[in-house]
Design a protein around this motif. Structure first.
Motif, PDB file in Angstrom:
ATOM      1  N   TRP A 294       0.825  -1.205   0.000  1.00  0.00           N
ATOM      2  CA  TRP A 294       0.000   0.000   0.000  1.00  0.00           C
ATOM      3  C   TRP A 294       0.863   1.261   0.000  1.00  0.00           C
ATOM      4  CZ3 TRP A 294      -4.722   0.109  -1.506  1.00  0.00           C
ATOM      5  CH2 TRP A 294      -5.556  -0.994  -1.315  1.00  0.00           C
ATOM      6  N   LYS A 295       1.977   1.231   0.726  1.00  0.00           N
ATOM      7  CA  LYS A 295       2.875   2.395   0.736  1.00  0.00           C
ATOM      8  C   LYS A 295       3.433   2.659  -0.659  1.00  0.00           C
ATOM      9  CE  LYS A 295       4.457   2.366   5.557  1.00  0.00           C
ATOM     10  NZ  LYS A 295       3.643   1.290   6.099  1.00  0.00           N
ATOM     11  N   LYS A 296       3.820   1.583  -1.364  1.00  0.00           N
ATOM     12  CA  LYS A 296       4.345   1.739  -2.724  1.00  0.00           C
ATOM     13  C   LYS A 296       3.260   2.269  -3.662  1.00  0.00           C
ATOM     14  CE  LYS A 296       8.362  -0.082  -1.747  1.00  0.00           C
ATOM     15  NZ  LYS A 296       9.580   0.762  -1.697  1.00  0.00           N
ATOM     16  N   ALA A 297       2.033   1.764  -3.497  1.00  0.00           N
ATOM     17  CA  ALA A 297       0.932   2.218  -4.347  1.00  0.00           C
ATOM     18  C   ALA A 297       0.663   3.708  -4.133  1.00  0.00           C
ATOM     19  CB  ALA A 297      -0.325   1.402  -4.056  1.00  0.00           C
ATOM     20  N   GLU A 298       0.646   4.142  -2.873  1.00  0.00           N
ATOM     21  CA  GLU A 298       0.430   5.562  -2.572  1.00  0.00           C
ATOM     22  C   GLU A 298       1.538   6.423  -3.163  1.00  0.00           C
ATOM     23  OE1 GLU A 298       0.225   5.678   1.635  1.00  0.00           O
ATOM     24  OE2 GLU A 298      -1.692   4.607   1.753  1.00  0.00           O
ATOM     25  N   SER A 299       2.785   5.944  -3.050  1.00  0.00           N
ATOM     26  CA  SER A 299       3.916   6.695  -3.592  1.00  0.00           C
ATOM     27  C   SER A 299       3.839   6.798  -5.112  1.00  0.00           C
ATOM     28  CB  SER A 299       5.228   6.015  -3.175  1.00  0.00           C
ATOM     29  OG  SER A 299       6.337   6.659  -3.752  1.00  0.00           O
ATOM     30  N   ASP A 300       3.476   5.696  -5.773  1.00  0.00           N
ATOM     31  CA  ASP A 300       3.391   5.699  -7.240  1.00  0.00           C
ATOM     32  C   ASP A 300       2.262   6.604  -7.729  1.00  0.00           C
ATOM     33  OD1 ASP A 300       5.505   3.993  -7.371  1.00  0.00           O
ATOM     34  OD2 ASP A 300       4.318   2.176  -7.660  1.00  0.00           O
ATOM     35  N   ILE A 301       1.116   6.558  -7.041  1.00  0.00           N
ATOM     36  CA  ILE A 301      -0.009   7.417  -7.433  1.00  0.00           C
ATOM     37  C   ILE A 301       0.363   8.888  -7.271  1.00  0.00           C
ATOM     38  CG2 ILE A 301      -2.352   8.122  -6.810  1.00  0.00           C
ATOM     39  CD1 ILE A 301      -2.902   5.186  -6.108  1.00  0.00           C
ATOM     40  N   ASN A 302       1.040   9.206  -6.184  1.00  0.00           N
ATOM     41  CA  ASN A 302       1.481  10.584  -5.950  1.00  0.00           C
ATOM     42  C   ASN A 302       2.438  11.043  -7.047  1.00  0.00           C
ATOM     43  OD1 ASN A 302       1.860  13.037  -4.341  1.00  0.00           O
ATOM     44  ND2 ASN A 302       3.890  12.222  -3.933  1.00  0.00           N
ATOM     45  N   LEU A 303       3.352  10.140  -7.456  1.00  0.00           N
ATOM     46  CA  LEU A 303       4.307  10.478  -8.514  1.00  0.00           C
ATOM     47  C   LEU A 303       3.601  10.697  -9.847  1.00  0.00           C
ATOM     48  CD1 LEU A 303       7.304  10.782  -9.288  1.00  0.00           C
ATOM     49  CD2 LEU A 303       7.343   8.321  -9.763  1.00  0.00           C
TER      50      LEU A 303
END
Length: 388
Positions: A337-346
């Motif tokens: 979930w942390k990676k998904a949030e980071s990718d969406i933000n990027l």
């Protein structure tokens, strides 16, 4: 005069051995790089006008899982990079390395033991890790150290000087020490620490020590990537109230009072008793484990063996009852979930229309006309193509 001459002779002999060890290490590193880097293997030199060459992910994954330290270093660099092509290559190397390491594990290869080490600034984390690391190396273990260094919130740079404080450990062929910038990540760890841990494990390191930046009471993210969380505390910084505080003390599986020597020995023993009393009022994190408080002197390498005995006991109990494997599954889901949030933000920040809208909202927020939540909802609606 004779004593001084003998002392000088011993110093020269010691420095000579260190230089020989360095030269031997450089030769091994050069050979390992030639095995991975096609440009270096061809005998050509990189020039300013030369095109950027690409590493073969298959070859790098094979070399990494065979213990090639240069391949491991390069893979970590790719994983940490902000360039899209580097991220893609690093992700492929990581996946191939995990698959190859998993295939090897069927032949009797054990899982590695992840130990997170945290504590306030100046408590002696680097010295403790070097003492513990040398103890483990002398016992026949192969270890990796991931030292997270704080990044400047102004320039974004990091000193990455932890390796220089582990001079003895950094020269040992059985140890891999990698400083990593926190890059603004909260919780005492770096954004890609979990992936670096997986790469080190794939390279065959049995024990991975994760040193965080100096943290406070509430920053406990290191517990999300480690099997065991060891908290280092100074000898004169604790009382019963401090020991009862929730947060980082509550998350610790083992508390170690460092610098327990000389004039600080009695204060360390006093702090040990106070923290032990405080632990009675804190809910245990694991039903099968009772946290304890130990003292040690990292500088004099005293009681380091007792600290490792507790760590080894934790690993044995957690492995036998399946708790560590279950905990790792939960950790992997959290990082997903942390990676998904980071990718969406990027992805959002790379959209010109979203960036333009965010700039307009910044002006409105500066005037105090709207709340950040209102602006956030508008940004997300625009990103998803929903009418606002």
């Amino acid at each position: 005069v004779v004593l001084r001459l003998n002392h000088c002779g011993n110093m020269i002999a010691h420095r000579t051995m260190q230089m020989r060890s360095l030269v031997h290490g450089f030769r091994i590193a050069a050979a390992q790089r030639r095995a991975v880097d096609p440009w270096v293997a061809s005998g050509r030199r990189m020039s300013a006008s030369a095109p950027a060459h690409k590493f073969d992910p298959v070859l790098m994954a094979e070399s990494l899982t065979d213990g090639n330290r240069f391949a491991l270093s390069k893979a970590i660099t790719l994983v940490e990079s902000t360039r899209e092509d580097h991220r893609v290559t690093g992700s492929e190397v990581l996946e191939r390395s995990l698959q190859r390491a998993t295939a090897k594990s069927t032949g009797g290869r054990k899982k590695s033991f992840r130990i997170g080490i945290s504590g306030p600034p100046g408590v002696g984390k680097s010295t403790f890790i070097e003492s513990l690391g040398m103890h483990l190396l002398n016992s026949g273990h192969k270890i990796a150290v991931i030292a997270v260094d704080p990044s400047s919130h102004i320039s974004g740079g990091s000193i990455l000087g932890d390796k220089t404080r582990m001079s003895e450990l950094g020269l040992h062929q059985g140890a891999f020490v990698r400083p990593c910038p926190s890059a603004g990540q909260l919780g005492g760890i770096a954004q890609h620490t979990d992936e670096i841990v997986l790469l080190c494990e794939s390279a065959g390191y049995e024990i991975v020590l994760i040193e965080t930046v100096g943290v406070g009471q509430s920053e406990v993210l290191v517990g999300d990537i480690s099997d065991m969380f060891v908290l280092l505390l100074p000898p004169a910084g604790g009382d019963s109230l401090q020991g009862m505080k929730r947060g980082i003390v509550e998350a610790a599986d083992l508390i170690v009072i460092n610098k327990a020597d000389g004039d600080l020995l009695l204060p360390a023993k006093r702090a040990q008793g106070e923290y032990r009393n405080g632990l009675h009022y804190i809910t245990k994190q694991h039903a099968w484990w009772e946290p304890d408080v130990l003292t040690c002197s990292s500088l004099r390498k005293e009681s380091i063996d007792k600290v490792w005995e507790q760590c080894d006991k934790f690993w044995t109990l957690g492995s036998d009852n399946g708790a560590i494997e279950k905990m790792r599954g939960t950790q992997r889901a959290e990082w997903m979930w942390k990676k998904a949030e980071s990718d969406i933000n990027l992805i959002m920040r790379q959209r010109p229309d979203i960036e333009k809208l965010a700039a307009e909202f910044k002006v409105l927020l500066g005037r105090g006309e709207h709340s950040p939540r209102w602006a956030s909802e508008k940004l997300v609606s625009a990103f998803l193509g929903k009418p606002s």
